[in-house]
Design a protein around this motif. Structure first.
Motif, PDB file in Angstrom:
ATOM      1  N   PHE A 151      38.762  45.718  51.409  1.00 12.64           N
ATOM      2  CA  PHE A 151      38.546  44.570  50.644  1.00 12.64           C
ATOM      3  C   PHE A 151      38.034  44.696  49.416  1.00 12.64           C
ATOM      4  O   PHE A 151      38.448  44.171  48.394  1.00 12.64           O
ATOM      5  N   SER A 152      37.175  45.739  49.231  1.00 11.70           N
ATOM      6  CA  SER A 152      36.625  46.003  48.074  1.00 11.70           C
ATOM      7  C   SER A 152      37.576  46.281  47.022  1.00 11.70           C
ATOM      8  O   SER A 152      37.433  45.926  45.907  1.00 11.70           O
ATOM      9  N   VAL A 153      38.493  47.235  47.417  1.00  6.88           N
ATOM     10  CA  VAL A 153      39.495  47.649  46.357  1.00  6.88           C
ATOM     11  C   VAL A 153      40.228  46.502  45.900  1.00  6.88           C
ATOM     12  O   VAL A 153      40.925  46.356  44.863  1.00  6.88           O
ATOM     13  N   ASP A 154      40.822  45.724  46.970  1.00  7.84           N
ATOM     14  CA  ASP A 154      41.549  44.438  46.754  1.00  7.84           C
ATOM     15  C   ASP A 154      41.019  43.797  45.792  1.00  7.84           C
ATOM     16  O   ASP A 154      41.513  43.216  44.504  1.00  7.84           O
ATOM     17  N   PHE A 155      39.666  43.348  45.831  1.00 10.25           N
ATOM     18  CA  PHE A 155      38.969  42.704  44.955  1.00 10.25           C
ATOM     19  C   PHE A 155      39.000  43.097  43.551  1.00 10.25           C
ATOM     20  O   PHE A 155      39.004  42.657  42.706  1.00 10.25           O
ATOM     21  N   LEU A 156      38.614  44.520  43.425  1.00 15.35           N
ATOM     22  CA  LEU A 156      38.579  45.091  42.144  1.00 15.35           C
ATOM     23  C   LEU A 156      40.233  45.157  41.532  1.00 15.35           C
ATOM     24  O   LEU A 156      40.189  44.694  40.291  1.00 15.35           O
ATOM     25  N   LYS A 157      41.193  45.050  42.217  1.00 15.22           N
ATOM     26  CA  LYS A 157      42.541  45.072  41.689  1.00 15.22           C
ATOM     27  C   LYS A 157      42.752  43.609  41.229  1.00 15.22           C
ATOM     28  O   LYS A 157      43.254  43.517  40.131  1.00 15.22           O
ATOM     29  N   GLU A 158      42.477  42.438  42.057  1.00 12.01           N
ATOM     30  CA  GLU A 158      42.589  41.246  41.817  1.00 12.01           C
ATOM     31  C   GLU A 158      41.695  40.800  40.505  1.00 12.01           C
ATOM     32  O   GLU A 158      42.126  40.189  39.763  1.00 12.01           O
ATOM     33  N   ILE A 159      40.670  41.322  40.623  1.00 15.33           N
ATOM     34  CA  ILE A 159      39.798  40.708  39.139  1.00 15.33           C
ATOM     35  C   ILE A 159      40.169  41.501  37.950  1.00 15.33           C
ATOM     36  O   ILE A 159      40.009  40.968  36.835  1.00 15.33           O
ATOM     37  N   SER A 160      40.546  42.661  38.216  1.00 13.11           N
ATOM     38  CA  SER A 160      41.177  43.401  36.918  1.00 13.11           C
ATOM     39  C   SER A 160      42.248  42.810  36.355  1.00 13.11           C
ATOM     40  O   SER A 160      42.432  42.512  35.202  1.00 13.11           O
ATOM     41  N   GLY A 161      43.117  42.346  37.370  1.00 12.24           N
ATOM     42  CA  GLY A 161      44.282  41.532  36.964  1.00 12.24           C
ATOM     43  C   GLY A 161      43.777  40.141  36.094  1.00 12.24           C
ATOM     44  O   GLY A 161      44.595  39.986  35.163  1.00 12.24           O
ATOM     45  N   LEU A 162      42.888  39.386  36.486  1.00 10.38           N
ATOM     46  CA  LEU A 162      42.351  38.238  35.976  1.00 10.38           C
ATOM     47  C   LEU A 162      41.935  38.753  34.724  1.00 10.38           C
ATOM     48  O   LEU A 162      42.172  38.020  33.587  1.00 10.38           O
TER      49      LEU A 162
END
Length: 198
Positions: A21-32
């Motif tokens: 979950f944490s890695v997915d959050f970092l991936k998604e917020i990096s995209g934003l």
């Protein structure tokens, strides 16, 4: 004192899930952050949208025990495998303090005065064999206290000599200090060798 009972197995799978979950959050917020919409979405809105997309029915805190466990695996296990010789083979109180080991409790059945290198090697072994346990206080702790009040325990047994055991208990703040120390000497070594090759 192996940490292999079913409760620890359930905790271990939770660490993996939280890390994902944490890695997915970092991936998604990096995209934003690098998108055209970066200044149009508040952090709260992004978090709500991310939770909804993840399918989670409960709040997930991105700074999780799973991501901390991942940090320990890369910070202790990986760095120990590559830069073990840079870790001091010194058991003086000064060196133990410098490396953040004086604030953790550990016992080594076959070493009365273990060195920094020895302690880190045995912690690495415990990580490598999945013989760790997370100890979160039962009473509520606020987010600012997580680093001081959450502990990891490490247990290592020498397969060739079952009487050669090692046990350590350290809070997250102490573990982060150890990882920073290892990373610092490894980074310095790599930079110096890069200069020599230039």
């Amino acid at each position: 004192m192996s940490f292999t009972d079913f409760d620890n197995e359930k905790d271990a799978v939770d660490l993996v899930t939280d890390s994902m979950f944490s890695v997915d959050f970092l991936k998604e917020i990096s995209g934003l952050i690098f998108s055209e919409d970066a200044d149009k979405v508040s952090v709260a809105d992004f978090y709500s949208q991310w939770l909804e997309r993840s399918g989670s029915k409960e709040h997930k805190i991105p700074f999780s025990l799973g991501i901390i466990a991942s940090y320990l695996y890369t910070g202790i296990l990986l760095t120990k495998e590559r830069w073990f010789d840079l870790i001091p083979n010194d058991s003086s109180q000064e060196k133990l303090t410098e490396w953040g080991l004086s604030s953790i409790s550990y016992t080594a059945a076959k070493k009365s005065s273990p060195s920094v290198r020895y302690v880190i090697k045995r912690m690495r072994n415990a990580l490598g064999h999945g013989n760790i346990k997370v100890d979160v206080p039962k009473e509520f702790i606020n987010k600012s206290e997580v680093m001081q009040k959450v502990y990891f325990e490490f247990y290592d047994e020498n397969m060739r000599d079952p009487s050669d055991t090692f046990h350590a208990r350290a809070n997250l703040e102490s573990l982060a200090s150890i990882v920073r120390s290892i990373q610092s000497v490894a980074h310095k070594d790599v930079r110096e060798r890069a200069k020599e090759q230039a």
